[in-house]
Design a protein around this motif. Structure first.
Motif, PDB file in Angstrom:
ATOM      1  N   SER A  80      -1.674  -2.014 -11.547  1.00  0.00           N
ATOM      2  CA  SER A  80      -0.337  -1.827 -12.102  1.00  0.00           C
ATOM      3  C   SER A  80       0.685  -2.095 -11.012  1.00  0.00           C
ATOM      4  N   PRO A  81       1.961  -2.319 -11.369  1.00  0.00           N
ATOM      5  CA  PRO A  81       2.985  -2.628 -10.362  1.00  0.00           C
ATOM      6  C   PRO A  81       3.212  -1.461  -9.407  1.00  0.00           C
ATOM      7  N   PHE A  82       3.802  -1.802  -8.249  1.00  0.00           N
ATOM      8  CA  PHE A  82       4.116  -0.792  -7.238  1.00  0.00           C
ATOM      9  C   PHE A  82       5.580  -0.402  -7.310  1.00  0.00           C
ATOM     10  N   ILE A  83       5.855   0.829  -6.951  1.00  0.00           N
ATOM     11  CA  ILE A  83       7.235   1.248  -6.715  1.00  0.00           C
ATOM     12  C   ILE A  83       7.242   2.081  -5.440  1.00  0.00           C
ATOM     13  N   PRO A  84       8.260   1.949  -4.608  1.00  0.00           N
ATOM     14  CA  PRO A  84       8.320   2.779  -3.403  1.00  0.00           C
ATOM     15  C   PRO A  84       8.524   4.239  -3.768  1.00  0.00           C
ATOM     16  N   THR A  85       8.023   5.131  -2.926  1.00  0.00           N
ATOM     17  CA  THR A  85       8.204   6.561  -3.162  1.00  0.00           C
ATOM     18  C   THR A  85       9.492   7.066  -2.514  1.00  0.00           C
ATOM     19  N   TRP A  86      10.270   6.140  -1.924  1.00  0.00           N
ATOM     20  CA  TRP A  86      11.521   6.557  -1.286  1.00  0.00           C
ATOM     21  C   TRP A  86      12.619   5.537  -1.624  1.00  0.00           C
ATOM     22  N   GLN A  87      13.860   5.974  -1.575  1.00  0.00           N
ATOM     23  CA  GLN A  87      14.992   5.088  -1.781  1.00  0.00           C
ATOM     24  C   GLN A  87      15.196   4.287  -0.490  1.00  0.00           C
ATOM     25  N   HIS A  88      15.254   2.973  -0.617  1.00  0.00           N
ATOM     26  CA  HIS A  88      15.328   2.198   0.615  1.00  0.00           C
ATOM     27  C   HIS A  88      16.267   1.013   0.464  1.00  0.00           C
ATOM     28  N   SER A  89      16.708   0.546   1.598  1.00  0.00           N
ATOM     29  CA  SER A  89      17.415  -0.716   1.681  1.00  0.00           C
ATOM     30  C   SER A  89      16.515  -1.692   2.416  1.00  0.00           C
ATOM     31  N   MET A  90      16.635  -2.945   2.083  1.00  0.00           N
ATOM     32  CA  MET A  90      15.788  -3.955   2.698  1.00  0.00           C
ATOM     33  C   MET A  90      15.892  -3.886   4.223  1.00  0.00           C
ATOM     34  N   PHE A 128     -10.599   3.871  -2.494  1.00  0.00           N
ATOM     35  CA  PHE A 128      -9.992   5.108  -2.019  1.00  0.00           C
ATOM     36  C   PHE A 128      -9.921   6.145  -3.129  1.00  0.00           C
ATOM     37  N   SER A 129      -9.708   7.375  -2.708  1.00  0.00           N
ATOM     38  CA  SER A 129      -9.380   8.474  -3.611  1.00  0.00           C
ATOM     39  C   SER A 129      -8.246   9.238  -2.948  1.00  0.00           C
ATOM     40  N   LYS A 130      -7.205   9.554  -3.706  1.00  0.00           N
ATOM     41  CA  LYS A 130      -6.021  10.164  -3.098  1.00  0.00           C
ATOM     42  C   LYS A 130      -5.549  11.366  -3.919  1.00  0.00           C
ATOM     43  N   PHE A 175      -6.356  -0.349  13.327  1.00  0.00           N
ATOM     44  CA  PHE A 175      -4.940  -0.372  12.972  1.00  0.00           C
ATOM     45  C   PHE A 175      -4.743  -0.956  11.575  1.00  0.00           C
ATOM     46  N   SER A 176      -5.576  -1.923  11.213  1.00  0.00           N
ATOM     47  CA  SER A 176      -5.496  -2.505   9.871  1.00  0.00           C
ATOM     48  C   SER A 176      -5.708  -1.442   8.807  1.00  0.00           C
ATOM     49  N   LEU A 177      -6.684  -0.547   9.027  1.00  0.00           N
ATOM     50  CA  LEU A 177      -6.936   0.515   8.048  1.00  0.00           C
ATOM     51  C   LEU A 177      -5.792   1.536   8.052  1.00  0.00           C
ATOM     52  N   LEU A 178      -5.264   1.855   9.237  1.00  0.00           N
ATOM     53  CA  LEU A 178      -4.112   2.756   9.316  1.00  0.00           C
ATOM     54  C   LEU A 178      -2.944   2.207   8.495  1.00  0.00           C
ATOM     55  N   ALA A 179      -2.737   0.888   8.582  1.00  0.00           N
ATOM     56  CA  ALA A 179      -1.633   0.266   7.849  1.00  0.00           C
ATOM     57  C   ALA A 179      -1.847   0.372   6.339  1.00  0.00           C
ATOM     58  N   LYS A 180      -3.070   0.154   5.893  1.00  0.00           N
ATOM     59  CA  LYS A 180      -3.356   0.262   4.455  1.00  0.00           C
ATOM     60  C   LYS A 180      -3.180   1.704   3.986  1.00  0.00           C
ATOM     61  N   ALA A 181      -3.604   2.653   4.824  1.00  0.00           N
ATOM     62  CA  ALA A 181      -3.430   4.061   4.467  1.00  0.00           C
ATOM     63  C   ALA A 181      -1.941   4.401   4.367  1.00  0.00           C
ATOM     64  N   ALA A 182      -1.157   3.924   5.318  1.00  0.00           N
ATOM     65  CA  ALA A 182       0.286   4.170   5.286  1.00  0.00           C
ATOM     66  C   ALA A 182       0.904   3.598   4.018  1.00  0.00           C
ATOM     67  N   LEU A 183       0.446   2.413   3.616  1.00  0.00           N
ATOM     68  CA  LEU A 183       0.950   1.781   2.398  1.00  0.00           C
ATOM     69  C   LEU A 183       0.645   2.639   1.171  1.00  0.00           C
ATOM     70  N   LEU A 184      -0.565   3.187   1.120  1.00  0.00           N
ATOM     71  CA  LEU A 184      -0.945   4.017  -0.023  1.00  0.00           C
ATOM     72  C   LEU A 184      -0.152   5.322  -0.072  1.00  0.00           C
ATOM     73  N   PHE A 185       0.287   5.811   1.072  1.00  0.00           N
ATOM     74  CA  PHE A 185       1.081   7.041   1.086  1.00  0.00           C
ATOM     75  C   PHE A 185       2.557   6.782   0.772  1.00  0.00           C
ATOM     76  N   THR A 186       2.998   5.526   0.877  1.00  0.00           N
ATOM     77  CA  THR A 186       4.424   5.248   0.685  1.00  0.00           C
ATOM     78  C   THR A 186       4.731   4.491  -0.599  1.00  0.00           C
ATOM     79  N   LEU A 187       3.686   4.038  -1.308  1.00  0.00           N
ATOM     80  CA  LEU A 187       3.889   3.343  -2.571  1.00  0.00           C
ATOM     81  C   LEU A 187       3.255   4.123  -3.707  1.00  0.00           C
TER      82      LEU A 187
END
Length: 666
Positions: free
Chosen positions: A481-491, A553-555, A459-471
């Protein structure tokens, strides 16, 4: 009188071709590479001074075609041919053709190759030279009646072996007399198909021996020496996996006895050049001749690291008819060396060979890595799956084990599944460090998920993969380099992510919480909080419960290749994909397991099969793979014929259950 050699054609490919060229260039020789359709951009082609095309990708049309190899040497005005190992390296007819074409074959004479290429004839020669041999039968009478009679004299368990071959083909362990006839028949058939000769020998079976080999060298001036031993006991399907020098089992007295026996074996066939005499050694330190390999071995680097010698350099000097550089008393063993073979294979799926494109390749900084790998290289189905050899040395065995574990950890290869983590688990196991190393090692100590790994990501790896797909990152350079979300979000608003890995889809949500992100499994409720610290184009560092984790990783596009130290995984993001229609109830597809060639179709259109029946056989990476039905039913073949090339996951046939057949007919 010396032999004048200026240009050498290397009749091989992959890491051994690169290895030979490195030393040849160091000594001032020019080199010629040969290449097939599959190897136009290969590393050995890039490193040679010249390169010449020799044919289609299948080895029989290129690397195994002696006429094309010799014509290539003559066309490029080469003086000599180095065969490496495999392919034509132990082909006596090829060595003879080289001599008749006026080319120096960098290896022993055709007569020596022919003699040692026959297990039956070589064993007779070794018995005549007083080299210890396993009791057995190696006679010319090959009738079943004689083999059965001799087997009963030898006793059980015994080994049935193809005289002409190796690599486990035509080899059978027989425990009981009633199994013998069937095993002889199977061994004959395998031997005939693999080597064109169904001649067999019988030997008493040594259960869980050590496999120890002696490196020998001989020149044209009557000098023959041995360069210590290599322990090659860690094997799978009679193929070596890990090699080391010196053997932790061999003492000074045993080394001397085995070395002298190996020299006697070489002299018995007027040997010249590099060779390896292989022995099986029992727990009482009694050793027995197994075979002689009349070429350079895959594992020669461990001998180089403990002797300080370059064995390819010795080969080239001997080919130039120079005397051996050292006498026996001048050869010394210092420290300990270990080599592992990095294969494109999946230990988590019964070591299935793998094909695909290498996305990231980075050898370890603290090891010698003999390889032919580069980023974006295509690993094809046409050749042996070995990608690289990783070799380390240290003052002692424990130090070498530590260095190897770290070297494997440092070695980065993404884009294709390999046995890297399996190797790392072996060298770090108590059984390996405790020297419990026999030919039964993998069977006894390296089974199950603990050693071979799991196909299910944590599950830890799944979470990291999800993070890489959403940032996303603000820079495409390979630096943090800094991160930015790939979607418009509210906290606090969760973002849904669906990831597919090994045909399993996992629904997740990613929720921003300031600088942290909470990832939750939508079905189980399991959750974890990640704090991104640094990310480049190839690595991610996050903090989980005040502990830092780094993954490589490679994406490219919508696919993620990732390795967190537990295994190599491939994720696809299917969050926005349309739902795929499920296969009809009562149907099953039979698909190619990898790129390869269909060598046999064993069923006909509309024929009935049972679950487990083999529908077709495909060949890839020098191995045959049965493609089996998973349900009972009727076969609907696709437009596939024997000899067709197929791609991974290509559907070969569909199995319809009886009710589906009736429905289709309506």
């Amino acid at each position: 009188m010396t032999q004048i050699i200026q240009k050498i054609l290397v009749a091989n490919r992959g890491e051994i071709a690169c290895r030979i060229m490195k030393t040849a260039h160091k000594l001032g020789f020019f080199t010629v590479a040969v290449y097939s359709d599959a190897d136009r951009n290969a590393l050995h082609v890039q490193q040679a001074d010249e390169a010449i095309y020799i044919g289609a990708a299948d080895p029989t049309s290129s690397y195994l075609n002696s006429e094309k190899i010799i014509n290539a040497a003559l066309t490029t005005q080469a003086d000599a041919i180095h065969p490496g190992y495999g392919f034509l390296s132990e082909n006596a007819d090829f060595a003879d053709k080289c001599a008749r074409a006026g080319l120096v074959f960098i290896g022993p004479s055709p007569d020596a190759i022919a003699l040692m290429g026959s297990k039956r004839l070589s064993k007779i020669a070794m018995l005549n030279a007083d080299v210890p041999c396993i009791p057995g039968y190696e006679g010319s009478d090959q009738t079943n009646a004689t083999l059965i009679e001799q087997a009963n004299i030898i006793g059980f368990p015994l080994m049935v072996k193809a005289s002409a071959g190796g690599g486990g083909k035509g080899m059978r362990l027989v425990h009981k007399a009633e199994e013998l006839v069937a095993q002889i028949s199977t061994a004959r058939s395998e031997a005939l198909n693999a080597f064109g000769c169904d001649e067999l020998i019988l030997e008493r079976a040594l259960i869980a021996p050590r496999h120890i080999e002696i490196q020998i060298f001989a020149d044209h001036h009557g000098n023959t020496v041995y360069l210590g031993e290599r322990d090659c006991s860690v094997q799978r399907r009679h193929q070596k996996v890990i090699e080391e020098a010196p053997s932790p089992f061999v003492d000074v007295a045993l080394r001397k006895r085995m070395g002298e026996a190996a020299v006697a074996a070489a002299k018995a066939c007027q040997y010249c050049g590099a060779g390896t005499v292989e022995f099986l050694v029992d727990s009482d330190k009694q050793f027995y001749f197994l075979e002689m390999n009349t070429r350079l071995q895959v594992e020669h680097p461990v001998t180089e690291l403990v002797t300080g010698l370059d064995l390819v350099e010795w080969q080239l000097r001997v080919a130039c008819k120079e005397p051996l550089p050292l006498a026996q008393q001048d050869i010394h063993i210092t420290g300990h060396a270990i080599e592992v073979r990095l294969y494109a294979e999946e230990p988590r799926q019964n070591f299935m060979p793998q094909t695909g494109k290498v996305k990231i390749w980075q050898p370890a900084s603290n090891a010698r890595t003999d390889h032919s790998v580069y980023t974006n290289m295509e690993v094809s189905s046409h050749y042996d799956p070995m990608l690289a050899k990783i070799i380390v040395n240290a003052d002692n065995r424990n130090g070498a084990i530590r260095k190897m574990a770290r070297a494997l950890s440092e070695t980065q290869i993404l884009g294709i599944n390999t046995n890297k983590h399996f190797l790392q688990n072996i060298v770090q196991s108590p059984a390996f460090s405790g020297s419990e190393v026999t030919t039964a090692f993998i069977e006894q100590h390296a089974q199950g998920e603990a050693m071979q790994g799991s196909l299910t990501p944590s599950f830890s790896l799944l979470a990291k993969a999800a993070l890489l797909f959403t940032l996303a990152r603000t820079s495409n350079k390979d630096e943090p380099s800094p991160f930015i979300p790939t979607w418009q979000h509210s906290m606090g608003i969760p973002y849904p992510v669906k990831l597919c890995c090994n045909d399993m889809t996992t629904p997740l949500t990613v929720t921003p919480e300031g600088e942290r992100y909470r990832v939750r499994h939508s079905d189980t409720g399991e959750a974890i909080t990640l704090t991104p610290l640094a990310c480049s184009t190839t690595s991610l560092e996050v903090e989980v419960k005040q502990q830092r984790h780094r993954v490589r990783f490679s994406k490219p596009d919508n696919t993620l290749f990732i390795d967190d130290g537990t295994g190599h995984f491939v994720f696809t993001c299917v969050t926005h994909s349309k739902a795929v229609n499920q296969a009809k109830q009562g149907t099953a597809q039979v698909s190619a397991v990898m790129d390869g060639v269909i060598v046999a179709l064993l069923v006909e259109q509309d024929s009935a099969v049972n679950a487990g029946d083999t529908v077709a056989i495909m060949e890839a990476m020098k191995m045959e793979h049965p493609l089996k039905a998973t349900i009972d039913g009727v076969v609907q073949l696709n437009a596939i014929e024997t000899g067709d090339q197929v791609k991974s996951k290509q559907v070969i046939a569909t199995i319809l259950q009886a009710e589906e057949v009736t429905h289709e007919q309506k």
